[in-house]
Write a protein that holds these residues in place. Structure first.
Motif, PDB file in Angstrom:
ATOM      1  N   THR A  36      -5.103   6.030  -0.788  1.00  7.26           N
ATOM      2  CA  THR A  36      -4.340   4.744  -0.670  1.00  7.26           C
ATOM      3  C   THR A  36      -4.522   3.916  -1.789  1.00  7.26           C
ATOM      4  OG1 THR A  36      -4.307   5.013   1.821  1.00  7.26           O
ATOM      5  CG2 THR A  36      -3.739   2.839   0.802  1.00  7.26           C
TER       6      THR A  36
ATOM      7  N   ARG B 236      -3.278   0.163  -3.618  1.00  2.00           N
ATOM      8  CA  ARG B 236      -2.895  -1.075  -3.233  1.00  2.00           C
ATOM      9  C   ARG B 236      -2.585  -1.851  -4.603  1.00  2.00           C
ATOM     10  NH1 ARG B 236      -8.051  -4.337  -1.157  1.00  2.00           N
ATOM     11  NH2 ARG B 236      -8.645  -5.069  -3.131  1.00  2.00           N
TER      12      ARG B 236
ATOM     13  N   ARG C 282       0.814  -1.210   0.009  1.00  2.00           N
ATOM     14  CA  ARG C 282       0.055  -0.160   0.166  1.00  2.00           C
ATOM     15  C   ARG C 282       0.784   1.463  -0.095  1.00  2.00           C
ATOM     16  NH1 ARG C 282      -2.512  -3.969   2.807  1.00  2.00           N
ATOM     17  NH2 ARG C 282      -4.613  -4.217   2.328  1.00  2.00           N
ATOM     18  N   GLU C 283       0.393   2.300  -0.748  1.00  2.00           N
ATOM     19  CA  GLU C 283       1.027   3.601  -0.685  1.00  2.00           C
ATOM     20  C   GLU C 283      -0.108   4.731  -0.498  1.00  2.00           C
ATOM     21  OE1 GLU C 283       4.209   4.439  -3.842  1.00  2.00           O
ATOM     22  OE2 GLU C 283       3.708   2.198  -4.549  1.00  2.00           O
ATOM     23  N   THR C 284       0.132   5.535   0.652  1.00  2.00           N
ATOM     24  CA  THR C 284      -0.780   6.559   0.867  1.00  2.00           C
ATOM     25  C   THR C 284      -0.231   7.789   0.183  1.00  2.00           C
ATOM     26  OG1 THR C 284      -1.549   5.328   2.631  1.00  2.00           O
ATOM     27  CG2 THR C 284      -2.146   7.595   2.525  1.00  2.00           C
TER      28      THR C 284
END
Length: 76
Positions: A68, A70, A24-26
């Protein structure tokens, strides 16, 4: 006392399995840049191979979008 969005997001994050196979990257960006970033992410990690998706998003008081993305670690 009302639940603040940040508090809810923190509680929800705690419910996720720590190793469910997703990366995951926010990001927090202005709306137009958020759209571009999400499109770039989905181009780089296609849904068919990585099961990529916008996992969550919300508009912050100043108008920025916190979201976010994913994806699976690998499509191999």
């Amino acid at each position: 006392m009302a639940t603040l969005p940040r508090d809810l997001a923190t509680r929800m994050a705690g419910r996720r399995k720590p190793d469910d196979g997703y990366v995951r990257e926010t990001f927090t960006l202005p709306r137009e840049k958020a759209r571009v970033k999400a499109r770039d992410f989905l181009t780089r990690y296609p849904k068919a191979g990585y099961m990529s998706a916008v996992e969550s998003w919300r508009e912050l008081p100043g108008g920025d979008i916190e979201f976010t993305m994913r994806r699976l670690r690998s499509a191999d």
